[in-house]
Design a protein around this motif. Structure first.
Motif, PDB file in Angstrom:
ATOM      1  N   GLN A 273       8.663   7.007 -18.964  1.00 55.28           N
ATOM      2  CA  GLN A 273       8.815   5.550 -18.998  1.00 55.28           C
ATOM      3  C   GLN A 273      10.264   5.041 -19.074  1.00 55.28           C
ATOM      4  O   GLN A 273      10.597   4.064 -18.393  1.00 55.28           O
ATOM      5  CB  GLN A 273       7.984   4.970 -20.159  1.00 55.28           C
ATOM      6  N   PRO A 274      11.162   5.629 -19.867  1.00 55.19           N
ATOM      7  CA  PRO A 274      12.520   5.054 -19.947  1.00 55.19           C
ATOM      8  C   PRO A 274      13.224   4.968 -18.599  1.00 55.19           C
ATOM      9  O   PRO A 274      13.881   3.961 -18.298  1.00 55.19           O
ATOM     10  CB  PRO A 274      13.241   6.001 -20.919  1.00 55.19           C
ATOM     11  N   ALA A 275      13.108   5.986 -17.785  1.00 54.70           N
ATOM     12  CA  ALA A 275      13.764   5.949 -16.478  1.00 54.70           C
ATOM     13  C   ALA A 275      13.140   4.882 -15.583  1.00 54.70           C
ATOM     14  O   ALA A 275      13.840   4.212 -14.808  1.00 54.70           O
ATOM     15  CB  ALA A 275      13.685   7.323 -15.808  1.00 54.70           C
ATOM     16  N   TRP A 276      11.820   4.715 -15.674  1.00 53.04           N
ATOM     17  CA  TRP A 276      11.144   3.672 -14.889  1.00 53.04           C
ATOM     18  C   TRP A 276      11.562   2.287 -15.365  1.00 53.04           C
ATOM     19  O   TRP A 276      11.809   1.398 -14.540  1.00 53.04           O
ATOM     20  CB  TRP A 276       9.639   3.855 -14.993  1.00 53.04           C
ATOM     21  N   ALA A 277      11.670   2.094 -16.675  1.00 51.87           N
ATOM     22  CA  ALA A 277      12.113   0.802 -17.209  1.00 51.87           C
ATOM     23  C   ALA A 277      13.541   0.494 -16.774  1.00 51.87           C
ATOM     24  O   ALA A 277      13.904  -0.675 -16.585  1.00 51.87           O
ATOM     25  CB  ALA A 277      12.010   0.801 -18.728  1.00 51.87           C
ATOM     26  N   ALA A 278      14.375   1.540 -16.613  1.00 49.96           N
ATOM     27  CA  ALA A 278      15.763   1.348 -16.188  1.00 49.96           C
ATOM     28  C   ALA A 278      15.885   1.124 -14.693  1.00 49.96           C
ATOM     29  O   ALA A 278      16.958   0.754 -14.202  1.00 49.96           O
ATOM     30  CB  ALA A 278      16.603   2.561 -16.598  1.00 49.96           C
ATOM     31  N   THR A 279      14.802   1.364 -13.934  1.00 56.89           N
ATOM     32  CA  THR A 279      14.795   1.083 -12.499  1.00 56.89           C
ATOM     33  C   THR A 279      14.760  -0.424 -12.293  1.00 56.89           C
ATOM     34  O   THR A 279      13.954  -1.125 -12.921  1.00 56.89           O
ATOM     35  CB  THR A 279      13.562   1.721 -11.839  1.00 56.89           C
ATOM     36  N   ASN A 280      15.616  -0.940 -11.435  1.00 61.79           N
ATOM     37  CA  ASN A 280      15.682  -2.399 -11.349  1.00 61.79           C
ATOM     38  C   ASN A 280      14.372  -2.980 -10.804  1.00 61.79           C
ATOM     39  O   ASN A 280      13.647  -2.304 -10.056  1.00 61.79           O
ATOM     40  CB  ASN A 280      16.901  -2.857 -10.536  1.00 61.79           C
ATOM     41  N   PRO A 281      14.045  -4.204 -11.190  1.00 64.19           N
ATOM     42  CA  PRO A 281      12.744  -4.792 -10.810  1.00 64.19           C
ATOM     43  C   PRO A 281      12.504  -4.843  -9.314  1.00 64.19           C
ATOM     44  O   PRO A 281      11.362  -4.739  -8.866  1.00 64.19           O
ATOM     45  CB  PRO A 281      12.811  -6.199 -11.416  1.00 64.19           C
ATOM     46  N   GLN A 282      13.576  -5.004  -8.530  1.00 62.16           N
ATOM     47  CA  GLN A 282      13.394  -5.076  -7.086  1.00 62.16           C
ATOM     48  C   GLN A 282      12.865  -3.740  -6.550  1.00 62.16           C
ATOM     49  O   GLN A 282      11.987  -3.714  -5.683  1.00 62.16           O
ATOM     50  CB  GLN A 282      14.712  -5.425  -6.407  1.00 62.16           C
ATOM     51  N   ARG A 283      13.364  -2.622  -7.083  1.00 65.22           N
ATOM     52  CA  ARG A 283      12.886  -1.313  -6.624  1.00 65.22           C
ATOM     53  C   ARG A 283      11.461  -1.059  -7.114  1.00 65.22           C
ATOM     54  O   ARG A 283      10.658  -0.439  -6.414  1.00 65.22           O
ATOM     55  CB  ARG A 283      13.834  -0.210  -7.090  1.00 65.22           C
ATOM     56  N   ARG A 284      11.141  -1.524  -8.309  1.00 62.95           N
ATOM     57  CA  ARG A 284       9.758  -1.400  -8.776  1.00 62.95           C
ATOM     58  C   ARG A 284       8.831  -2.219  -7.877  1.00 62.95           C
ATOM     59  O   ARG A 284       7.709  -1.808  -7.572  1.00 62.95           O
ATOM     60  CB  ARG A 284       9.643  -1.852 -10.234  1.00 62.95           C
ATOM     61  N   ALA A 285       9.314  -3.382  -7.447  1.00 61.93           N
ATOM     62  CA  ALA A 285       8.506  -4.223  -6.555  1.00 61.93           C
ATOM     63  C   ALA A 285       8.254  -3.529  -5.221  1.00 61.93           C
ATOM     64  O   ALA A 285       7.178  -3.685  -4.622  1.00 61.93           O
ATOM     65  CB  ALA A 285       9.197  -5.565  -6.331  1.00 61.93           C
ATOM     66  N   ARG A 286       9.209  -2.745  -4.752  1.00 63.13           N
ATOM     67  CA  ARG A 286       9.020  -2.046  -3.481  1.00 63.13           C
ATOM     68  C   ARG A 286       7.853  -1.052  -3.562  1.00 63.13           C
ATOM     69  O   ARG A 286       7.132  -0.850  -2.586  1.00 63.13           O
ATOM     70  CB  ARG A 286      10.308  -1.329  -3.076  1.00 63.13           C
ATOM     71  N   VAL A 287       7.687  -0.431  -4.716  1.00 64.74           N
ATOM     72  CA  VAL A 287       6.541   0.454  -4.907  1.00 64.74           C
ATOM     73  C   VAL A 287       5.245  -0.339  -4.815  1.00 64.74           C
ATOM     74  O   VAL A 287       4.264   0.093  -4.198  1.00 64.74           O
ATOM     75  CB  VAL A 287       6.642   1.188  -6.261  1.00 64.74           C
ATOM     76  N   MET A 288       5.231  -1.531  -5.405  1.00 66.02           N
ATOM     77  CA  MET A 288       4.044  -2.385  -5.342  1.00 66.02           C
ATOM     78  C   MET A 288       3.739  -2.805  -3.899  1.00 66.02           C
ATOM     79  O   MET A 288       2.582  -2.805  -3.463  1.00 66.02           O
ATOM     80  CB  MET A 288       4.246  -3.638  -6.212  1.00 66.02           C
ATOM     81  N   PHE A 289       4.784  -3.155  -3.152  1.00 63.61           N
ATOM     82  CA  PHE A 289       4.589  -3.528  -1.749  1.00 63.61           C
ATOM     83  C   PHE A 289       3.980  -2.372  -0.956  1.00 63.61           C
ATOM     84  O   PHE A 289       3.056  -2.570  -0.149  1.00 63.61           O
ATOM     85  CB  PHE A 289       5.930  -3.924  -1.113  1.00 63.61           C
ATOM     86  N   GLU A 290       4.476  -1.164  -1.177  1.00 61.67           N
ATOM     87  CA  GLU A 290       3.951  -0.013  -0.453  1.00 61.67           C
ATOM     88  C   GLU A 290       2.520   0.296  -0.887  1.00 61.67           C
ATOM     89  O   GLU A 290       1.682   0.705  -0.063  1.00 61.67           O
ATOM     90  CB  GLU A 290       4.850   1.203  -0.679  1.00 61.67           C
ATOM     91  N   PHE A 291       2.226   0.088  -2.168  1.00 62.74           N
ATOM     92  CA  PHE A 291       0.872   0.295  -2.656  1.00 62.74           C
ATOM     93  C   PHE A 291      -0.092  -0.676  -1.985  1.00 62.74           C
ATOM     94  O   PHE A 291      -1.210  -0.311  -1.613  1.00 62.74           O
ATOM     95  CB  PHE A 291       0.844   0.140  -4.176  1.00 62.74           C
ATOM     96  N   VAL A 292       0.321  -1.918  -1.800  1.00 58.25           N
ATOM     97  CA  VAL A 292      -0.500  -2.900  -1.087  1.00 58.25           C
ATOM     98  C   VAL A 292      -0.790  -2.407   0.330  1.00 58.25           C
ATOM     99  O   VAL A 292      -1.937  -2.487   0.816  1.00 58.25           O
ATOM    100  CB  VAL A 292       0.195  -4.277  -1.049  1.00 58.25           C
ATOM    101  N   ARG A 293       0.240  -1.897   1.007  1.00 56.67           N
ATOM    102  CA  ARG A 293       0.040  -1.392   2.367  1.00 56.67           C
ATOM    103  C   ARG A 293      -0.980  -0.249   2.377  1.00 56.67           C
ATOM    104  O   ARG A 293      -1.883  -0.196   3.223  1.00 56.67           O
ATOM    105  CB  ARG A 293       1.366  -0.907   2.951  1.00 56.67           C
ATOM    106  N   LEU A 294      -0.867   0.662   1.419  1.00 56.15           N
ATOM    107  CA  LEU A 294      -1.777   1.803   1.363  1.00 56.15           C
ATOM    108  C   LEU A 294      -3.202   1.378   1.009  1.00 56.15           C
ATOM    109  O   LEU A 294      -4.171   1.933   1.539  1.00 56.15           O
ATOM    110  CB  LEU A 294      -1.265   2.823   0.343  1.00 56.15           C
ATOM    111  N   LEU A 295      -3.335   0.392   0.146  1.00 56.71           N
ATOM    112  CA  LEU A 295      -4.668  -0.106  -0.183  1.00 56.71           C
ATOM    113  C   LEU A 295      -5.360  -0.666   1.058  1.00 56.71           C
ATOM    114  O   LEU A 295      -6.546  -0.407   1.295  1.00 56.71           O
ATOM    115  CB  LEU A 295      -4.582  -1.191  -1.260  1.00 56.71           C
ATOM    116  N   ASN A 296      -4.628  -1.423   1.844  1.00 60.29           N
ATOM    117  CA  ASN A 296      -5.211  -1.965   3.071  1.00 60.29           C
ATOM    118  C   ASN A 296      -5.559  -0.857   4.056  1.00 60.29           C
ATOM    119  O   ASN A 296      -6.606  -0.894   4.702  1.00 60.29           O
ATOM    120  CB  ASN A 296      -4.246  -2.969   3.705  1.00 60.29           C
ATOM    121  N   ALA A 297      -4.706   0.143   4.132  1.00 58.18           N
ATOM    122  CA  ALA A 297      -4.950   1.242   5.062  1.00 58.18           C
ATOM    123  C   ALA A 297      -6.161   2.078   4.664  1.00 58.18           C
ATOM    124  O   ALA A 297      -6.848   2.637   5.527  1.00 58.18           O
ATOM    125  CB  ALA A 297      -3.707   2.130   5.152  1.00 58.18           C
TER     126      ALA A 297
END
Length: 498
Positions: free
Chosen positions: A54-78
């Motif tokens: 968790q600490p390394a993930w919390a230190a990841t900037n929110p924009q990069r965390r959002a990119r994971v969410m965007f890709e997850f949305v793409r995979l869910l649709n696929a």
């Protein structure tokens, strides 16, 4: 036989407890898989893995965390069709309804894609002489979600989307009745770029839930289930110093005024009462016509509409709903139908004894309708959670408002009317958390929030929306001063004022 593993550290992990739960095919009544039930030591290992990541993930900037969410949305649709079939095979809801389950969860993930904006704090320049004040929202650390059988995709995503996007690691304990989809969601999260350990899925029963509530590393618990258990979860986790949101049961009412479009109201009520075999906390199991004329007309239309319902296996494209989740739940629903008869309610349509040729051992319950149900009866007071609709008549709008307002549950309510003034009065006065006006299932969109009142919800913050972000973060406020030229200010022995 297929074995459903835990998912820890970014990979499938076979259980070591030697204990398993049966996963049924509700269409046939046969066991189709076994799911491992975790020991406390297995849960401890998953939590330790999450805490390390968790600490390394919390230190990841929110924009990069959002990119994971965007890709997850793409995979869910696929993978939508694959996920819907898998969900339907274990839960029993028809494929179209399974897709809806996934889509409503996906919408919350889409909302979580906006996490850079949602985490922005506040700033005041010059709050005092040379003093600025700013706030920030920071993740809690390791958090957990305990989810029910009736929405094995939607509710996990309601919880894990805001939690993970906010920088937390998430422990998911899904229902052991239909556990495959949560594991598949975790796999897709890893494929989307989520670091291993940030989302761990641990299967279990009551012992596992209690271990989550007591574990000192877990800082917050989100729960959805029955009200008695929700209240117990709220009390136990709260006593252990955790932040808690615990969503319970429901008995949602549909109020039909004399001026309502009855054809549209009946279409809405039938879908809301019998869709997903009534296994929804936002189902509409009670309809309240106002006035005798409305009651008679509504009853006739409901009987006709019920006669046109098709109950079928979950893969039947023409079926309106499929089987319920288990034999035990089928027996429970049918016991409530008998209870209603014993209490003196009029059984208009009896769904007991329903069978489907070739699937005689499936967990099917036919659509059931009661009329002249009294508010004092237990079958009205309790949540049945099946394809059972009760007509509770009222003589006036005021009486109709009091029925849901006085009920122990306060999740959702709907009113059907063409009268804007009556609808406004109803929405203002009814003591329910979510209100629909000519909307039978008023589940809010992802950028609002979901939550009931009274014994339908324990805790101050609702699911998803801004409340979801607030639940999984805490505010830190900084007051700063930079003295000019190294000057030393006079000592002060009183509370500072600006």
């Amino acid at each position: 036989m297929r074995s459903i593993p835990h998912f820890v550290g970014g990979r499938a992990v076979e259980g070591t407890s030697g204990r398993f739960g049966d996963v049924f095919d509700p269409n046939t009544g046969q066991v189709q898989a076994r799911v491992a039930l975790a020991t406390k030591s297995e849960l401890d290992a998953a939590i330790a893995d999450a805490a390390a990541a968790q600490p390394a993930w919390a230190a990841t900037n929110p924009q990069r965390r959002a990119r994971v969410m965007f890709e997850f949305v793409r995979l869910l649709n696929a993978h939508m069709d694959e996920l819907a079939r898998l969900l339907s095979s274990e839960h029993g809801k028809v494929i179209a309804d399974a897709r809806g389950d996934i889509m409503r969860g996906l919408e919350v993930i889409e909302f979580a894609c906006g996490i850079p904006h949602l985490l922005k704090g506040e700033y005041t320049q010059g709050a005092g002489p040379g003093i600025d004040v700013y706030s920030m929202r920071q993740p809690l650390g390791v958090v957990a979600g305990v989810t029910p059988f009736n929405f094995p995709a939607m509710i996990p995503m309601w919880m894990m989307g805001p939690a993970i996007a906010s920088g937390n690691a998430f422990i998911l304990k899904p229902s052991e009745r239909d556990p495959s989809v949560p594991v598949r969601l975790a796999e897709l999260m890893i494929e989307a770029g989520l670091p291993p350990g940030i989302l761990n899925v641990v299967h279990g029963d009551k012992d596992c839930v209690e271990a989550i509530l007591d574990h000192p590393t877990i800082k917050a618990v989100s729960f959805v289930g029955s009200s008695d258990i929700a209240q117990s979860v709220f009390s136990r986790a709260g006593a252990n110093g955790k932040r808690v949101q615990a969503m319970g049961g429901a008995k949602n009412h549909g109020i039909v005024l004399p001026d309502a479009d009855l054809d549209q109201a009946v279409a809405d009520i039938i879908g809301a009462a019998y869709g997903s075999a009534g296994e929804r906390c936002m189902a509409l199991p009670v309809v309240t016509p106002v006035g005798e004329k409305t009651a008679v007309a509504l009853r006739e239309r409901l009987i006709a509409a019920i006669g046109g319902l098709r109950v079928g296996i979950s893969t039947d494209k023409d079926a309106h709903y499929g089987p319920v989740v288990s034999a035990a739940h089928k027996a429970r629903i049918e016991s409530y139908i008998q209870m209603g008869v014993d209490e003196g309610s009029e059984l208009v349509v009896d769904g007991r004894g329903f069978t489907l040729q070739g699937h005689e051992d499936g967990f099917f319950v036919g659509p059931t309708l009661f009329d002249h149900v009294k508010p004092s009866t237990r079958s009205y007071q309790d949540e049945i959670f099946g394809p059972v609709l009760q007509i509770v008549r009222a003589e006036s709008l005021a009486e109709a408002i009091q029925l849901p307002s006085r009920h122990q549950y306060g999740n959702g309510v709907a009113i059907f009317t063409r009268n804007g003034d009556a609808a406004r009065e109803f929405a203002d006065q009814v003591e329910i958390g979510m209100v629909g006006i000519n909307v039978p299932i008023p589940v809010p969109v992802a950028y609002h929030s979901f939550g009931g009142w009274k014994r339908s919800g324990f805790g101050d913050l609702n699911q998803y929306g801004l409340d979801g972000v607030r639940f999984y973060t805490r505010t830190k406020t900084v007051t700063q001063r930079w003295p000019k030229g190294g000057a030393v200010l006079d000592q002060s022995f009183v509370i500072p004022t600006m």
